[in-house]
Scaffold this active site. Structure first.
Site, PDB file in Angstrom:
ATOM      1  N   CYS A   5      44.703  39.757  26.416  1.00  0.00           N
ATOM      2  CA  CYS A   5      45.164  40.681  27.456  1.00  0.00           C
ATOM      3  C   CYS A   5      45.615  39.922  28.701  1.00  0.00           C
ATOM      4  O   CYS A   5      44.783  39.438  29.478  1.00  0.00           O
ATOM      5  CB  CYS A   5      44.052  41.663  27.794  1.00  0.00           C
ATOM      6  SG  CYS A   5      44.477  42.788  29.134  1.00  0.00           S
ATOM      7  N   CYS A  35      44.553  41.476  32.030  1.00  0.00           N
ATOM      8  CA  CYS A  35      43.136  41.246  32.361  1.00  0.00           C
ATOM      9  C   CYS A  35      42.909  39.798  32.825  1.00  0.00           C
ATOM     10  O   CYS A  35      42.167  39.562  33.770  1.00  0.00           O
ATOM     11  CB  CYS A  35      42.237  41.477  31.148  1.00  0.00           C
ATOM     12  SG  CYS A  35      42.647  42.902  30.154  1.00  0.00           S
ATOM     13  N   ASP A  36      43.511  38.854  32.144  1.00  0.00           N
ATOM     14  CA  ASP A  36      43.094  37.454  32.319  1.00  0.00           C
ATOM     15  C   ASP A  36      44.143  36.524  32.924  1.00  0.00           C
ATOM     16  O   ASP A  36      43.835  35.375  33.243  1.00  0.00           O
ATOM     17  CB  ASP A  36      42.674  36.871  30.951  1.00  0.00           C
ATOM     18  CG  ASP A  36      41.502  37.640  30.353  1.00  0.00           C
ATOM     19  OD1 ASP A  36      40.704  38.185  31.140  1.00  0.00           O
ATOM     20  OD2 ASP A  36      41.390  37.707  29.122  1.00  0.00           O
TER      21      ASP A  36
END
Ligand code: NAP
Length: 334
Positions: free
Chosen positions: A155, A158-159
């Site tokens: 993701c 997200c990261d």
């Protein structure tokens, strides 16, 4: 008492929730606070996680979930969701749903493999909330699961932020891979798209954006044969499919973007899904079967965020409460 002391096998519960990610547990909080005593079947550890709780169990730090200015670890966030649901009376039922029958009321749910062939289900309910999520397709390499959350990610939203000014790679040639590459290019020093063929599958407009981006390049005809690094990712070993030559690429992060599959096998031929298998919901959480609701990634291939999953879990909780209330009042509903 029935399985694990949660309920009698022949008693009909108000609502069963399948899945214990942000969608399922938010639906549990709402239905528990509505005094509906929901039962959450939490699922089993997957091949990429050693605990139930959805994809956030695979994430390390989450920095974009509102309310946590300093960030929070994925598993810690899920534990907080769970405690909040339990505090209001949700029951957590261990195990994985292996069969459902939603052809008529009450809905029948089988949990675990022991009893699947039996006519007697483990749980009966008036309303069902499906929050079984989706899973990222993975390459299947040994070091991929070991380094997940330590440089391997599924993701970018997200990261990506953790890879500021570092060289990273994205594997895949579809719209997801290109979208992730474009997003990651805001942070990374450079982004290499690793694709197994000499043509991308992604839409033309995405290809144009990628080809004209100064930080992004494509390694064509390349297959990842190994992911390198002890504590965290330091590189990948690639094989050129034209020459069979193997070589290393130094990177600090590898984003896997080779597609997702919704966890909807259980509902095949029982519910309307789109071509890719995602459950079709209208603007609410209603599915094609009255009394069955869906929330989170199992019905969303666009946003796939913890916050949107939680939001749709809230919608499913409220829709279920209203549906059960009308059922009690004898009001006809779809
Ligand atoms: P996808 O279109 O199925 O693409 C998957 C890509 O991963 C393909 O390029 C495929 O290679 C590659 N791949 C699959 N298995 C692999 C493996 N084991 N090793 C290496 N590469 C592998 O999936 P997606 O990109 O997630 O998109 C899914 C759907 O959502 C598509 O319809 C897409 O258009 C849509 N989507 C749209 C947007 C947007 O419009 N902004 C954004 C994201 C997704 P091959 O090409 O060789 O098969």
């Amino acid at each position: 008492m029935g399985v694990n002391g949660v309920t009698k096998k022949d008693s009909v519960g108000n609502v069963v929730i399948i899945g214990s990610g942000p969608a399922g547990l938010t639906a549990a909080i709402y239905t528990a606070r509505a005094d509906l005593s929901p039962i959450v079947v939490e699922g089993e550890p997957s091949s990429t996680s050693d605990q139930p709780g959805g994809q956030l169990m695979l994430t390390t730090e989450i920095e974009n979930y509102p309310g946590f200015p300093a960030g929070i670890m994925g598993p810690e966030l899920m534990e907080a969701f769970k405690s909040q649901a339990v505090r209001f009376g949700a029951k957590i039922h261990p195990g994985k749903v292996t069969r459902v029958d939603i052809s008529k009321q009450p809905f029948k749910i089988w949990v675990g493999n022991d009893n699947t062939a039996s006519d007697t289900p483990d749980l009966l309910c008036k309303a069902l909330i499906i929050a079984s999520g989706a899973r990222s397709l993975m390459l299947g390499l040994e070091n991929e699961s070991r380094l997940l959350g330590h440089g391997v990610s599924t993701c970018a939203t997200c990261d990506g932020y953790f890879f500021r000014d570092l060289p990273i790679a994205v594997v895949g040639g579809g719209d997801s891979a290109l979208e992730e590459a474009l997003f990651l290019s805001k942070f990374a020093e450079s982004v290499t798209i690793i694709h197994r063929r000499d043509q991308l599958r992604a839409s033309k407009i995405m290809q144009d954006r990628v080809f004209s981006h100064p930080k992004i390049r494509v390694n064509w005809n390349s297959v990842i044969v190994d992911i390198l690094g002890e504590e965290k990712v330091t590189g990948v070993k690639l094989r050129d499919t034209k020459t069979d030559e193997e070589y290393e690429l130094k990177i600090s992060g590898l984003f896997i973007a080779i597609g997702h599959v919704p966890n909807t096998d259980l509902f095949k031929n029982q519910l309307d899904t789109d071509e890719a298998g995602y459950i079709i919901t209208d603007n609410s959480s209603k599915t094609s079967v009255a009394g069955v609701f869906a929330c989170g990634d199992v019905q969303d291939h666009v946003y796939r965020q913890a916050i949107t999953a939680a939001g749709s879990g809230c919608m499913a909780g409220i829709d279920t409460e209203r549906w059960l209330e009308n059922l009690t009042l004898g009001i006809k509903q779809s």
